[in-house]
Motif scaffolding. Sequence first.
Motif, PDB file in Angstrom:
ATOM      1  N   ALA A 259       0.865  -1.182   0.000  1.00  0.00           N
ATOM      2  CA  ALA A 259       0.000   0.000   0.000  1.00  0.00           C
ATOM      3  C   ALA A 259       0.896   1.224   0.000  1.00  0.00           C
ATOM      4  O   ALA A 259       2.024   1.191   0.519  1.00  0.00           O
ATOM      5  N   GLY A 260       0.408   2.311  -0.573  1.00  0.00           N
ATOM      6  CA  GLY A 260       1.203   3.536  -0.623  1.00  0.00           C
ATOM      7  C   GLY A 260       0.309   4.755  -0.616  1.00  0.00           C
ATOM      8  O   GLY A 260      -0.899   4.688  -0.836  1.00  0.00           O
ATOM      9  N   HIS A 261       0.947   5.907  -0.370  1.00  0.00           N
ATOM     10  CA  HIS A 261       0.199   7.168  -0.325  1.00  0.00           C
ATOM     11  C   HIS A 261       1.167   8.320  -0.552  1.00  0.00           C
ATOM     12  O   HIS A 261       2.307   8.295  -0.075  1.00  0.00           O
ATOM     13  N   CYS A 262       0.691   9.344  -1.285  1.00  0.00           N
ATOM     14  CA  CYS A 262       1.457  10.578  -1.477  1.00  0.00           C
ATOM     15  C   CYS A 262       0.858  11.669  -0.605  1.00  0.00           C
ATOM     16  O   CYS A 262      -0.361  11.860  -0.583  1.00  0.00           O
ATOM     17  N   LEU A 263       1.708  12.391   0.127  1.00  0.00           N
ATOM     18  CA  LEU A 263       1.278  13.497   0.978  1.00  0.00           C
ATOM     19  C   LEU A 263       1.699  14.805   0.326  1.00  0.00           C
ATOM     20  O   LEU A 263       2.871  14.985  -0.010  1.00  0.00           O
ATOM     21  N   ALA A 264       0.753  15.710   0.163  1.00  0.00           N
ATOM     22  CA  ALA A 264       1.054  17.017  -0.416  1.00  0.00           C
ATOM     23  C   ALA A 264       1.459  17.980   0.684  1.00  0.00           C
ATOM     24  O   ALA A 264       0.901  17.969   1.786  1.00  0.00           O
ATOM     25  N   THR A 409      10.065   8.814   1.088  1.00  0.00           N
ATOM     26  CA  THR A 409      10.976   9.832   0.560  1.00  0.00           C
ATOM     27  C   THR A 409      11.331  10.800   1.681  1.00  0.00           C
ATOM     28  O   THR A 409      10.635  10.900   2.689  1.00  0.00           O
ATOM     29  N   ASP A 410      12.431  11.562   1.492  1.00  0.00           N
ATOM     30  CA  ASP A 410      12.940  12.371   2.602  1.00  0.00           C
ATOM     31  C   ASP A 410      12.067  13.574   2.926  1.00  0.00           C
ATOM     32  O   ASP A 410      12.227  14.198   3.975  1.00  0.00           O
ATOM     33  N   GLY A 411      11.113  13.935   2.049  1.00  0.00           N
ATOM     34  CA  GLY A 411      10.222  15.048   2.366  1.00  0.00           C
ATOM     35  C   GLY A 411       9.359  14.791   3.587  1.00  0.00           C
ATOM     36  O   GLY A 411       8.899  15.723   4.242  1.00  0.00           O
ATOM     37  N   LEU A 412       9.165  13.519   3.927  1.00  0.00           N
ATOM     38  CA  LEU A 412       8.321  13.175   5.066  1.00  0.00           C
ATOM     39  C   LEU A 412       8.973  13.534   6.391  1.00  0.00           C
ATOM     40  O   LEU A 412       8.289  13.859   7.364  1.00  0.00           O
ATOM     41  N   THR A 413      10.306  13.501   6.448  1.00  0.00           N
ATOM     42  CA  THR A 413      11.013  13.738   7.718  1.00  0.00           C
ATOM     43  C   THR A 413      12.032  14.852   7.596  1.00  0.00           C
ATOM     44  O   THR A 413      12.948  14.953   8.407  1.00  0.00           O
ATOM     45  N   ARG A 414      11.911  15.711   6.586  1.00  0.00           N
ATOM     46  CA  ARG A 414      12.919  16.745   6.364  1.00  0.00           C
ATOM     47  C   ARG A 414      12.995  17.722   7.518  1.00  0.00           C
ATOM     48  O   ARG A 414      14.046  18.267   7.832  1.00  0.00           O
ATOM     49  N   ILE A 447       0.647   5.891   9.393  1.00  0.00           N
ATOM     50  CA  ILE A 447       1.759   6.802   9.083  1.00  0.00           C
ATOM     51  C   ILE A 447       1.235   8.152   8.629  1.00  0.00           C
ATOM     52  O   ILE A 447       1.731   9.215   9.035  1.00  0.00           O
ATOM     53  N   VAL A 448       0.220   8.143   7.772  1.00  0.00           N
ATOM     54  CA  VAL A 448      -0.353   9.403   7.272  1.00  0.00           C
ATOM     55  C   VAL A 448      -0.959  10.200   8.426  1.00  0.00           C
ATOM     56  O   VAL A 448      -0.822  11.433   8.497  1.00  0.00           O
ATOM     57  N   GLU A 449      -1.636   9.502   9.359  1.00  0.00           N
ATOM     58  CA  GLU A 449      -2.198  10.198  10.520  1.00  0.00           C
ATOM     59  C   GLU A 449      -1.108  10.832  11.367  1.00  0.00           C
ATOM     60  O   GLU A 449      -1.264  11.942  11.887  1.00  0.00           O
ATOM     61  N   GLU A 450       0.026  10.139  11.515  1.00  0.00           N
ATOM     62  CA  GLU A 450       1.131  10.660  12.334  1.00  0.00           C
ATOM     63  C   GLU A 450       1.823  11.833  11.660  1.00  0.00           C
ATOM     64  O   GLU A 450       2.034  12.882  12.254  1.00  0.00           O
ATOM     65  N   PHE A 451       2.173  11.683  10.392  1.00  0.00           N
ATOM     66  CA  PHE A 451       2.967  12.708   9.724  1.00  0.00           C
ATOM     67  C   PHE A 451       2.106  13.760   9.032  1.00  0.00           C
ATOM     68  O   PHE A 451       2.585  14.865   8.781  1.00  0.00           O
ATOM     69  N   GLY A 452       0.873  13.424   8.744  1.00  0.00           N
ATOM     70  CA  GLY A 452      -0.001  14.415   8.123  1.00  0.00           C
ATOM     71  C   GLY A 452      -0.281  15.581   9.037  1.00  0.00           C
ATOM     72  O   GLY A 452      -0.456  16.706   8.598  1.00  0.00           O
ATOM     73  N   ALA A 460       5.743  14.390  -0.207  1.00  0.00           N
ATOM     74  CA  ALA A 460       6.406  13.150   0.206  1.00  0.00           C
ATOM     75  C   ALA A 460       5.512  11.978  -0.156  1.00  0.00           C
ATOM     76  O   ALA A 460       4.325  12.136  -0.467  1.00  0.00           O
ATOM     77  N   CYS A 461       6.094  10.776  -0.117  1.00  0.00           N
ATOM     78  CA  CYS A 461       5.293   9.574  -0.307  1.00  0.00           C
ATOM     79  C   CYS A 461       5.810   8.492   0.629  1.00  0.00           C
ATOM     80  O   CYS A 461       6.960   8.528   1.111  1.00  0.00           O
ATOM     81  N   VAL A 462       4.944   7.542   0.916  1.00  0.00           N
ATOM     82  CA  VAL A 462       5.281   6.435   1.810  1.00  0.00           C
ATOM     83  C   VAL A 462       4.673   5.158   1.235  1.00  0.00           C
ATOM     84  O   VAL A 462       3.605   5.196   0.615  1.00  0.00           O
ATOM     85  N   MET A 463       5.369   4.061   1.409  1.00  0.00           N
ATOM     86  CA  MET A 463       4.864   2.757   0.937  1.00  0.00           C
ATOM     87  C   MET A 463       5.196   1.702   1.990  1.00  0.00           C
ATOM     88  O   MET A 463       6.282   1.716   2.588  1.00  0.00           O
TER      89      MET A 463
END
Length: 468
Positions: A259-264, A409-414, A447-452, A460-463
Motif C-alpha cells: 500500500a502507498g500514499h502521497c502526501l502534499a 521519501t525524505d520530504g516526510l522527515t525533512r 503513518i499518514v495520521e502521524e505525519f499528516g 512526500a510519499c510512503v509505501m
Amino acid sequence: MPSHLFAERSAQPPGRDTVDSLISQTRRLRGDVDAVRRDAIVDEDDPQVRWQRALCDLAVHQLDDLGTHLGQLKDGLPPFDQGAEVPDDALPPETGSLLSRVGTAEWNLLTDQVRWSDELQQIFGRPVESGPMSLDELPSMVFAEDQSLLTSMVTDCLIDGKPIDGEFRIVRSDGRVRTLHMTGEPVLDADGCTASMWAVLRDVSELRRTQRAVRESRDTLARKQHVDRTERRIATELQEAVLPSWRDSGEGPASLDTAGHCLAAADSALIGANWFDAVELPDGGVVLSVGDITGSGVTTTSTMAMLLGALRGMALAGVRPGALLGHLNQLLDASAQPALGSALCCHFDPATRTLQWAQAGSPAPLLFRDGSGRVLTPPAGMLLGATSGAEYEQAEARLRSGDLLVFHTDGLTRGADAREGSRADRFFALASRFTVARAAQDCVRSIVEEFGESEPGDDACVMAARVR
C-alpha cells in the motif's frame, strides 16, 4: 477660483489644535505605511510583492496630498497679493508638493477675460508672461482622443449649467504628457444666465501612474495564480496517472501486501514529483521503489514519469537494483531538463525471501519485526543526476513471513533531526500499531495520521510492504 457671487458667504476655519492633531495623525499613518512599503521589498520579480508595493505607493501618495492640504489649512491664505508677481523661489518645485499640482482658472464670458493661477501656468508648462489660454485655445494642448471629452464637459457647463468633473491629458511644449483632473461650475448672473466658468485643475499624473501599477500588478498576480492552479492540476493528474493501479484497490503482488500514499505539502503551490511503485515480475519476484525529483510542477512530474517508466521496463528485463539505479542516473544526466533525484530500488525474491536493494540519496528502508523496528544499513549511492557514471552498491537482507517494510521519501522527515536514528523514532513509535494491523493499508493510514498532522514542508510519499 470662487465666484464673486459667493463672496458674502463667510467660513470659520477650524481651530489650529484640531488641524495640528490631524496633521500629526496623518504623519504617523504615513510613517506606518512607508514602513510596510519598505518591508514589501523582498522579491521584485514576485507579482504579489509588486502589487503590495504599488498599493503602498498609492497610499503614501494620497497621505502626502492629505498632509499638504492640512498644512495649507493650518497656514491660511498665502501672503501674496492676487495681482502681484510671485517670486520663483517662493513657488514649490513642479514635481514636488501638492501646491504645484493644483491650479485655478476662470473664464468670463461677458468680458472675455481669462484668469489663471500661476500654478496652472506651471502645470501647463507655460511661462507666466505668456498669459492664460482661452477656452478656444485650450484644446490645442489636449490629446486628440480627449478633445471631444473636454468639449462636451465645457459645453454642458456653459449651456446646461452642469458641473464639470472629468480628466483629460495634455502635451506640454516640452513634450511631457500630464493627466489633469478638472472640476468646475458655471457662475450665473442675476438673470440666471451663465456669466463665467471657474475650474480647479489638478495634475494627477503620478496618482494615475501609481493606480495603473496597482492594477497591472494585481492582474499579473491573478494570471500567475491561474497558471499555478492549472499547472498544479495537470501535475496532479499526471502523477495520479503513472502511480500503480493497486494503490486504490488494495491489490498488489501475490507475495507482498503493499500500500502507498502521497502526501502534499500544506504550503506548496505546486505538486512535487514523488512516486512509489511495486512491479511483479514474470518469475514471481517483486521490484519495489520510491523516489523524488527535485522541483515541482509539470516539467518535474514529467521527468518523474519518464524515470518511473524506464525503471519498470528495466525491472521487467531483469536488471538488478544497483545496475538499475546506474541506468536511471545516466538517463537523468542526459535529460534535456537536468535535475537531481533520490530513489530507492529493491528486488524481493519470494522463494528465498531475500531482499536486494540499492539507494541513491534516499532514506533507508525500515524493517519491523516482532513489535519493533530498525533501519537497514544503507549501501553507498549518490543522488541521481549528480554525476555521470556513478555506481551504486547493493545490500541484502533476509526477511520472514509477517515482516513489514516501510519506504518513504525524505520530504516526510525533512523537518526532523538530521540524524537517521532520530528520523526513524516517530516510525518506531508506531510499531505496536503495525503489529496489530490487518493489512498494509492500515499501516500506511497510521503513518499518514502521524505525519499528516505535522504539515510537511515538502511533498512526500510512503509505501508499506508486508511479507505474506
